[in-house]
Design a protein around this motif. Structure first.
Motif, PDB file in Angstrom:
ATOM      1  N   GLU A   4      -4.761 -16.624  17.426  1.00  0.00           N
ATOM      2  CA  GLU A   4      -5.310 -16.856  16.082  1.00  0.00           C
ATOM      3  C   GLU A   4      -6.259 -18.047  16.094  1.00  0.00           C
ATOM      4  OE1 GLU A   4      -3.599 -18.163  11.748  1.00  0.00           O
ATOM      5  OE2 GLU A   4      -2.419 -16.742  12.913  1.00  0.00           O
ATOM      6  N   ARG A   7      -9.550 -17.015  17.582  1.00  0.00           N
ATOM      7  CA  ARG A   7     -10.355 -16.262  16.610  1.00  0.00           C
ATOM      8  C   ARG A   7     -11.018 -17.205  15.612  1.00  0.00           C
ATOM      9  NH1 ARG A   7      -6.364 -12.171  17.015  1.00  0.00           N
ATOM     10  NH2 ARG A   7      -5.186 -13.057  15.295  1.00  0.00           N
ATOM     11  N   ALA A   8     -10.267 -18.200  15.142  1.00  0.00           N
ATOM     12  CA  ALA A   8     -10.817 -19.174  14.194  1.00  0.00           C
ATOM     13  C   ALA A   8     -11.951 -19.969  14.836  1.00  0.00           C
ATOM     14  CB  ALA A   8      -9.719 -20.103  13.687  1.00  0.00           C
ATOM     15  N   HIS A  11     -14.957 -17.855  14.973  1.00  0.00           N
ATOM     16  CA  HIS A  11     -15.533 -17.753  13.621  1.00  0.00           C
ATOM     17  C   HIS A  11     -16.293 -19.031  13.283  1.00  0.00           C
ATOM     18  CE1 HIS A  11     -15.935 -17.043   9.329  1.00  0.00           C
ATOM     19  NE2 HIS A  11     -15.409 -18.238   9.141  1.00  0.00           N
ATOM     20  N   ASN A  12     -15.692 -20.181  13.594  1.00  0.00           N
ATOM     21  CA  ASN A  12     -16.335 -21.470  13.299  1.00  0.00           C
ATOM     22  C   ASN A  12     -17.650 -21.632  14.046  1.00  0.00           C
ATOM     23  OD1 ASN A  12     -14.370 -22.421  11.520  1.00  0.00           O
ATOM     24  ND2 ASN A  12     -13.191 -23.387  13.146  1.00  0.00           N
ATOM     25  N   ALA A  85      -6.365 -26.199  15.211  1.00  0.00           N
ATOM     26  CA  ALA A  85      -7.442 -26.831  14.447  1.00  0.00           C
ATOM     27  C   ALA A  85      -8.003 -28.038  15.207  1.00  0.00           C
ATOM     28  CB  ALA A  85      -6.934 -27.254  13.071  1.00  0.00           C
ATOM     29  N   SER A  88     -10.227 -26.769  17.971  1.00  0.00           N
ATOM     30  CA  SER A  88     -11.512 -26.335  17.422  1.00  0.00           C
ATOM     31  C   SER A  88     -12.406 -27.547  17.166  1.00  0.00           C
ATOM     32  CB  SER A  88     -11.294 -25.545  16.126  1.00  0.00           C
ATOM     33  OG  SER A  88     -12.523 -25.194  15.531  1.00  0.00           O
ATOM     34  N   ARG A 144     -16.571 -26.058   7.743  1.00  0.00           N
ATOM     35  CA  ARG A 144     -15.770 -25.972   8.964  1.00  0.00           C
ATOM     36  C   ARG A 144     -14.724 -27.080   9.003  1.00  0.00           C
ATOM     37  NH1 ARG A 144     -17.678 -25.489  15.205  1.00  0.00           N
ATOM     38  NH2 ARG A 144     -15.637 -25.848  16.110  1.00  0.00           N
ATOM     39  N   ARG A 147     -11.742 -26.416   6.919  1.00  0.00           N
ATOM     40  CA  ARG A 147     -10.817 -25.469   7.557  1.00  0.00           C
ATOM     41  C   ARG A 147     -10.011 -26.161   8.658  1.00  0.00           C
ATOM     42  NH1 ARG A 147     -15.482 -22.250   7.065  1.00  0.00           N
ATOM     43  NH2 ARG A 147     -16.012 -22.505   9.267  1.00  0.00           N
ATOM     44  N   GLU A 148     -10.658 -27.020   9.442  1.00  0.00           N
ATOM     45  CA  GLU A 148      -9.962 -27.699  10.536  1.00  0.00           C
ATOM     46  C   GLU A 148      -8.983 -28.756  10.022  1.00  0.00           C
ATOM     47  OE1 GLU A 148     -13.425 -27.231  13.966  1.00  0.00           O
ATOM     48  OE2 GLU A 148     -13.487 -28.956  12.614  1.00  0.00           O
TER      49      GLU A 148
END
Length: 164
Positions: A4, A7-8, A11-12, A85, A88, A144, A147-148
């Motif tokens: 997951e 995938r994030a 996307h980012n 996160a 990322s 972004r 989200r992180e």
């Protein structure tokens, strides 16, 4: 990093199978992979990049980001969502990750979220990789970073079977 989380991250970062100049005017390809500082040459710009190269560089970048997070937060266990996160963030900001994540070592997740949310500026670079002009705020990075930062703002859940 979990599936997951991967995938994030994708996307980012987005996926571009060619060399392009990112928002900081650095030559980039694939899933946010820096080819070099400064803009792409005329020969590089738009040049296709094979998927195996993209995936290999992504894998190396994720492994590097995971190690940055482990080194930055040795004294506190992160949840899977927090780790994903943080990876990322470190993938995108390897130079700023240690300072941004450091408050997690004392359990101050709100400070981690605040620090992550501060990294929303891009600096354009010239052909030699030197910064040009003042930094500018990037709306894409604002989204972004929110989200992180979000997993660091979630209250910790008690372990199963623990008393309330």
């Amino acid at each position: 990093m979990s599936t997951e989380g991967q995938r994030a991250l994708q996307h980012n970062e987005g996926l571009r199978r060619v060399y392009y100049n990112d928002s900081a005017n650095n030559c980039t390809f694939g899933i946010g992979t820096l080819a070099h500082m400064g803009p792409c040459t005329a020969r590089e710009l738009g040049q296709p990049v094979p998927d195996p190269v993209i995936q290999a560089r992504l894998g190396a970048g994720v492994r590097r980001a995971e190690q940055i997070v482990r080194d930055a937060v040795p004294d506190h266990t992160l949840t899977q969502a927090q780790f994903d996160a943080a990876v990322s963030f470190a993938y995108n900001m390897p130079g700023g990750a240690r300072a941004a994540l450091n408050p997690a070592n004392r359990g101050d997740m709100v400070a981690v979220a605040r620090n992550i949310n501060a990294y929303v500026y891009v600096h354009a670079h010239d052909a030699r990789g030197h910064p040009v002009g003042p930094p500018r705020r990037s709306d894409g990075l604002v989204d972004r970073r929110r989200r992180e930062a979000a997993p660091f703002l979630v209250p910790p859940q008690p372990a199963l079977g623990a008393a309330p």
